[in-house]
Design a protein around this motif. Sequence first.
Motif, PDB file in Angstrom:
ATOM      1  N   ASP A   1       4.226 -19.450 -13.852  1.00  0.00           N
ATOM      2  CA  ASP A   1       4.094 -18.107 -13.280  1.00  0.00           C
ATOM      3  C   ASP A   1       3.465 -18.061 -11.892  1.00  0.00           C
ATOM      4  O   ASP A   1       3.512 -17.019 -11.243  1.00  0.00           O
ATOM      5  CB  ASP A   1       3.236 -17.233 -14.197  1.00  0.00           C
ATOM      6  CG  ASP A   1       3.932 -16.942 -15.514  1.00  0.00           C
ATOM      7  OD1 ASP A   1       5.164 -16.806 -15.506  1.00  0.00           O
ATOM      8  OD2 ASP A   1       3.239 -16.851 -16.541  1.00  0.00           O
TER       9      ASP A   1
ATOM     10  N   HIS B   1      -3.056 -16.372 -10.213  1.00  0.00           N
ATOM     11  CA  HIS B   1      -3.445 -14.979  -9.999  1.00  0.00           C
ATOM     12  C   HIS B   1      -3.681 -14.682  -8.512  1.00  0.00           C
ATOM     13  O   HIS B   1      -3.386 -13.589  -8.036  1.00  0.00           O
ATOM     14  CB  HIS B   1      -4.766 -14.672 -10.718  1.00  0.00           C
ATOM     15  CG  HIS B   1      -4.689 -14.720 -12.202  1.00  0.00           C
ATOM     16  ND1 HIS B   1      -5.416 -15.615 -12.958  1.00  0.00           N
ATOM     17  CD2 HIS B   1      -3.986 -13.984 -13.085  1.00  0.00           C
ATOM     18  CE1 HIS B   1      -5.167 -15.410 -14.241  1.00  0.00           C
ATOM     19  NE2 HIS B   1      -4.299 -14.433 -14.352  1.00  0.00           N
TER      20      HIS B   1
ATOM     21  N   ARG C   1       1.290 -15.207  -8.807  1.00  0.00           N
ATOM     22  CA  ARG C   1       1.762 -14.636 -10.065  1.00  0.00           C
ATOM     23  C   ARG C   1       2.081 -13.156  -9.875  1.00  0.00           C
ATOM     24  O   ARG C   1       1.459 -12.483  -9.045  1.00  0.00           O
ATOM     25  CB  ARG C   1       0.637 -14.811 -11.088  1.00  0.00           C
ATOM     26  CG  ARG C   1       0.952 -14.471 -12.521  1.00  0.00           C
ATOM     27  CD  ARG C   1      -0.262 -14.883 -13.364  1.00  0.00           C
ATOM     28  NE  ARG C   1      -0.070 -14.624 -14.780  1.00  0.00           N
ATOM     29  CZ  ARG C   1      -0.351 -13.467 -15.376  1.00  0.00           C
ATOM     30  NH1 ARG C   1      -0.825 -12.457 -14.679  1.00  0.00           N
ATOM     31  NH2 ARG C   1      -0.166 -13.323 -16.672  1.00  0.00           N
ATOM     32  N   ASP C   2       3.016 -12.627 -10.656  1.00  0.00           N
ATOM     33  CA  ASP C   2       3.296 -11.185 -10.611  1.00  0.00           C
ATOM     34  C   ASP C   2       1.991 -10.411 -10.783  1.00  0.00           C
ATOM     35  O   ASP C   2       1.152 -10.756 -11.633  1.00  0.00           O
ATOM     36  CB  ASP C   2       4.243 -10.782 -11.748  1.00  0.00           C
ATOM     37  CG  ASP C   2       5.696 -11.151 -11.471  1.00  0.00           C
ATOM     38  OD1 ASP C   2       5.948 -12.002 -10.602  1.00  0.00           O
ATOM     39  OD2 ASP C   2       6.579 -10.583 -12.134  1.00  0.00           O
ATOM     40  N   GLY C   3       1.826  -9.363  -9.999  1.00  0.00           N
ATOM     41  CA  GLY C   3       0.588  -8.590 -10.078  1.00  0.00           C
ATOM     42  C   GLY C   3      -0.575  -9.236  -9.349  1.00  0.00           C
ATOM     43  O   GLY C   3      -1.678  -8.693  -9.356  1.00  0.00           O
TER      44      GLY C   3
ATOM     45  N   PHE D   1       8.091  -9.589   3.185  1.00  0.00           N
ATOM     46  CA  PHE D   1       7.413  -8.948   2.065  1.00  0.00           C
ATOM     47  C   PHE D   1       8.089  -7.612   1.780  1.00  0.00           C
ATOM     48  O   PHE D   1       7.490  -6.545   1.903  1.00  0.00           O
ATOM     49  CB  PHE D   1       5.938  -8.774   2.464  1.00  0.00           C
ATOM     50  CG  PHE D   1       4.993  -8.426   1.351  1.00  0.00           C
ATOM     51  CD1 PHE D   1       5.183  -8.904   0.065  1.00  0.00           C
ATOM     52  CD2 PHE D   1       3.884  -7.632   1.610  1.00  0.00           C
ATOM     53  CE1 PHE D   1       4.286  -8.580  -0.949  1.00  0.00           C
ATOM     54  CE2 PHE D   1       2.985  -7.314   0.610  1.00  0.00           C
ATOM     55  CZ  PHE D   1       3.187  -7.781  -0.680  1.00  0.00           C
TER      56      PHE D   1
ATOM     57  N   GLY E   1       8.718  -8.868  -3.284  1.00  0.00           N
ATOM     58  CA  GLY E   1       7.270  -8.783  -3.506  1.00  0.00           C
ATOM     59  C   GLY E   1       6.860  -7.444  -4.084  1.00  0.00           C
ATOM     60  O   GLY E   1       5.899  -7.347  -4.860  1.00  0.00           O
ATOM     61  N   PHE E   2       7.608  -6.396  -3.705  1.00  0.00           N
ATOM     62  CA  PHE E   2       7.361  -5.050  -4.235  1.00  0.00           C
ATOM     63  C   PHE E   2       7.608  -5.004  -5.735  1.00  0.00           C
ATOM     64  O   PHE E   2       6.796  -4.491  -6.501  1.00  0.00           O
ATOM     65  CB  PHE E   2       8.293  -4.082  -3.497  1.00  0.00           C
ATOM     66  CG  PHE E   2       8.266  -2.664  -3.996  1.00  0.00           C
ATOM     67  CD1 PHE E   2       7.346  -1.754  -3.488  1.00  0.00           C
ATOM     68  CD2 PHE E   2       9.178  -2.228  -4.955  1.00  0.00           C
ATOM     69  CE1 PHE E   2       7.328  -0.445  -3.943  1.00  0.00           C
ATOM     70  CE2 PHE E   2       9.164  -0.923  -5.412  1.00  0.00           C
ATOM     71  CZ  PHE E   2       8.235  -0.023  -4.902  1.00  0.00           C
ATOM     72  N   MET E   3       8.725  -5.582  -6.165  1.00  0.00           N
ATOM     73  CA  MET E   3       9.063  -5.541  -7.595  1.00  0.00           C
ATOM     74  C   MET E   3       8.078  -6.370  -8.420  1.00  0.00           C
ATOM     75  O   MET E   3       7.926  -6.145  -9.620  1.00  0.00           O
ATOM     76  CB  MET E   3      10.491  -6.051  -7.817  1.00  0.00           C
ATOM     77  CG  MET E   3      11.558  -5.111  -7.277  1.00  0.00           C
ATOM     78  SD  MET E   3      11.481  -3.423  -7.967  1.00  0.00           S
ATOM     79  CE  MET E   3      12.042  -3.727  -9.639  1.00  0.00           C
ATOM     80  N   ARG E   4       7.414  -7.320  -7.765  1.00  0.00           N
ATOM     81  CA  ARG E   4       6.444  -8.167  -8.460  1.00  0.00           C
ATOM     82  C   ARG E   4       5.013  -7.653  -8.294  1.00  0.00           C
ATOM     83  O   ARG E   4       4.061  -8.278  -8.750  1.00  0.00           O
ATOM     84  CB  ARG E   4       6.570  -9.602  -7.957  1.00  0.00           C
ATOM     85  CG  ARG E   4       7.959 -10.219  -8.254  1.00  0.00           C
ATOM     86  CD  ARG E   4       8.073 -11.620  -7.678  1.00  0.00           C
ATOM     87  NE  ARG E   4       7.032 -12.447  -8.240  1.00  0.00           N
ATOM     88  CZ  ARG E   4       6.230 -13.251  -7.529  1.00  0.00           C
ATOM     89  NH1 ARG E   4       6.361 -13.343  -6.229  1.00  0.00           N
ATOM     90  NH2 ARG E   4       5.303 -13.951  -8.127  1.00  0.00           N
ATOM     91  N   ASN E   5       4.842  -6.534  -7.612  1.00  0.00           N
ATOM     92  CA  ASN E   5       3.507  -5.942  -7.438  1.00  0.00           C
ATOM     93  C   ASN E   5       2.501  -6.922  -6.834  1.00  0.00           C
ATOM     94  O   ASN E   5       1.356  -7.047  -7.289  1.00  0.00           O
ATOM     95  CB  ASN E   5       2.977  -5.388  -8.764  1.00  0.00           C
ATOM     96  CG  ASN E   5       3.402  -3.946  -8.977  1.00  0.00           C
ATOM     97  OD1 ASN E   5       2.835  -3.017  -8.398  1.00  0.00           O
ATOM     98  ND2 ASN E   5       4.443  -3.756  -9.786  1.00  0.00           N
ATOM     99  N   ILE E   6       2.945  -7.603  -5.783  1.00  0.00           N
ATOM    100  CA  ILE E   6       2.052  -8.517  -5.072  1.00  0.00           C
ATOM    101  C   ILE E   6       1.235  -7.735  -4.035  1.00  0.00           C
ATOM    102  O   ILE E   6       1.760  -6.859  -3.353  1.00  0.00           O
ATOM    103  CB  ILE E   6       2.861  -9.615  -4.348  1.00  0.00           C
ATOM    104  CG1 ILE E   6       3.781 -10.348  -5.337  1.00  0.00           C
ATOM    105  CG2 ILE E   6       1.933 -10.580  -3.616  1.00  0.00           C
ATOM    106  CD1 ILE E   6       3.089 -10.920  -6.534  1.00  0.00           C
ATOM    107  N   THR E   7      -0.020  -8.096  -3.917  1.00  0.00           N
ATOM    108  CA  THR E   7      -0.908  -7.531  -2.904  1.00  0.00           C
ATOM    109  C   THR E   7      -1.151  -8.571  -1.810  1.00  0.00           C
ATOM    110  O   THR E   7      -1.381  -9.736  -2.122  1.00  0.00           O
ATOM    111  CB  THR E   7      -2.257  -7.139  -3.540  1.00  0.00           C
ATOM    112  OG1 THR E   7      -2.051  -6.084  -4.473  1.00  0.00           O
ATOM    113  CG2 THR E   7      -3.268  -6.704  -2.487  1.00  0.00           C
ATOM    114  N   LEU E   8      -1.097  -8.127  -0.563  1.00  0.00           N
ATOM    115  CA  LEU E   8      -1.431  -8.999   0.564  1.00  0.00           C
ATOM    116  C   LEU E   8      -2.686  -8.447   1.232  1.00  0.00           C
ATOM    117  O   LEU E   8      -2.686  -7.320   1.728  1.00  0.00           O
ATOM    118  CB  LEU E   8      -0.265  -9.067   1.555  1.00  0.00           C
ATOM    119  CG  LEU E   8      -0.475  -9.901   2.813  1.00  0.00           C
ATOM    120  CD1 LEU E   8      -0.896 -11.330   2.497  1.00  0.00           C
ATOM    121  CD2 LEU E   8       0.793  -9.901   3.660  1.00  0.00           C
TER     122      LEU E   8
END
Lengths: 343, 343
Positions: free
Chosen positions: A234, A237, A257-259, A275, A279-286
């Motif tokens: 995955d 984090h 990892r997602d989220g 991005f 990345g949006f669909m995986r809820n990634i934060t930058l």
Amino acid sequence: MRAAVMYSAGDIRIDTVADPQLQQPTDAVVRVVAGCICGSDLWPYASMEASATGSRMGHEFVGVVEQVGDEVKGIAVGDFVIAPFVASDGTCEFCLEGLQTSCRHGAHWGGSADGGQGEKVRVPQADGTLVVVPAGFDEALIPSLLALSDVMCTGYHAAVAGGVAQGKTVTVIGDGAVGLSAVLSAKLLGATQIILMGRHQARTDLGREFGATEVVAVRGDEGIAKVKELSGGDGTHIVLEAVGLHTALETALAIVRDGGVVSRVGAPQYTEVPFGFGGFMRNITLTGGVAPARNYIPTLLPLVLDGTIQPGRVFDRTVDLDGVPEGYQAMADRQALKVLVRP
Amino acid sequence: MRAAVMYSAGDIRIDTVADPQLQQPTDAVVRVVAGCICGSDLWPYASMEASATGSRMGHEFVGVVEQVGDEVKGIAVGDFVIAPFVASDGTCEFCLEGLQTSCRHGAHWGGSADGGQGEKVRVPQADGTLVVVPAGFDEALIPSLLALSDVMCTGYHAAVAGGVAQGKTVTVIGDGAVGLSAVLSAKLLGATQIILMGRHQARTDLGREFGATEVVAVRGDEGIAKVKELSGGDGTHIVLEAVGLHTALETALAIVRDGGVVSRVGAPQYTEVPFGFGGFMRNITLTGGVAPARNYIPTLLPLVLDGTIQPGRVFDRTVDLDGVPEGYQAMADRQALKVLVRP
């Protein structure tokens, strides 16, 4: 006094320059006991356009206060102080929120101002900027105290902004001094898995001592696959990006990892981040950014003084001022990890 | 049964299709009481390439359970349920962490599966996916219950991911149904200033009723200047981006305060984000993503049932199935904010 001045890519000299003077009643003058060369100094060393006046260098130093202006209250002549890599007033809203890098009256070292790679520095906003080290410390701690000027606090900022906490899994991209400091910070904040991506064994060995649980010495798609394998498929984090190149950021976004959170402290050498929808669909934060070192020194200083952390281990070479040009070249050639300067 | 099928841009028809059947023991079949048209449905309505088989439409619905599979434990025939816009098993690590959009056994509505713009829907992973509304509620609440399928939870996700809390200042970009839901969410979470950027007065008027303290009806540089002026020159702590266009994201990055957060829930219609050195030096965070609506329904449902919030006010037109094509066109023409469908 003598100080390092860069005139163009690859051309750094030790010049005699004017001694610093108090200019504002909030200033101090500090005699540098130890400064150093930063990975970010290597960008102008690689690409600076020629300048007749040159640019003073160095934004990390510790030293002894020689003079203070009339309005300086918390700093006294003779104090041993740590200077964060940005000056700040300590009183504006941003400073009170711990974001001293956005201070309304902030200032930077070097350029046309004094730099840490020299004998003395005029420090603006001395009360807000400098942190006094309690007297009586062991001089062997000087490298670790110096590391609080920038590199350790930058690694710590990555970890804090990324939300590293007990039980989190972390990948650190980059085995430079910031990356290694990020490893040490992730360990300090309780990460259970710390994967270090880096290809220089002497550095990754220190990374293991700092807390890395695994080292991935390949990069690109191969490195991505390896980190995923080590993290149950995955990704981790949190990813702490301590390089600043577009390829490193691409890797970071692929192995989180997602989220999860990508926290970047490598100064971006890119303008666009890939991005979009993925990345949006995986809820990634930058997140991340330039580190407000001043905010972290009060937290980390006691840990240096009591020996809990030894961030100064990133220094693997010491030079005097005359050795500064050689120090730049050694870092550029990756013969040295980080060079300490004793003027 | 009858259901909406899109065949190409602008071509949506009501066809007779196969009735849904239980396929897995974890399935349920739900008779749709109310569905709706989403702003994101307008992207294929504007650009879908022709398809001979067509694509079933609609990912938001509430309804009554007609059949359940043998392994379904928490849902019974006759229950009134809310379906979040993604199906999820409720048991994998991501579901347990509240990120049901990354469920290891997730599924989407529409396409070759049943959609919410139709008479019935086969629901996979019924126990994990559906939320039962306690019996005896006022039928006038149906629009607000339906809003929990997607639009309200999406606005709420923006606010939660962005860290909206008591005392924070917030700008919401976009006066569509998601933007207005973001306003309502920011208010619910205690924001003291909520600036709504939008140009449709009927919508921004509803935004004011939802909690917007100011409306900025201009965009681009003029809009940026206005938001900065309203926020003391610095921008707001948090920006909720509910559009998905590159220009909206550029505006978001320009009006967020140093150290602040841009939280995006508009599905990105871009691949690259202009987020290099400038945003890095200002310590901006970019977060958000597709909303795990399932995670928020248990929190928001009691607030709908007790009348604390009325997210269903975003619906300003109701059609039957035959009216769906007209509903799409009305939304595309901005004659309707959001269209509710009663099959």
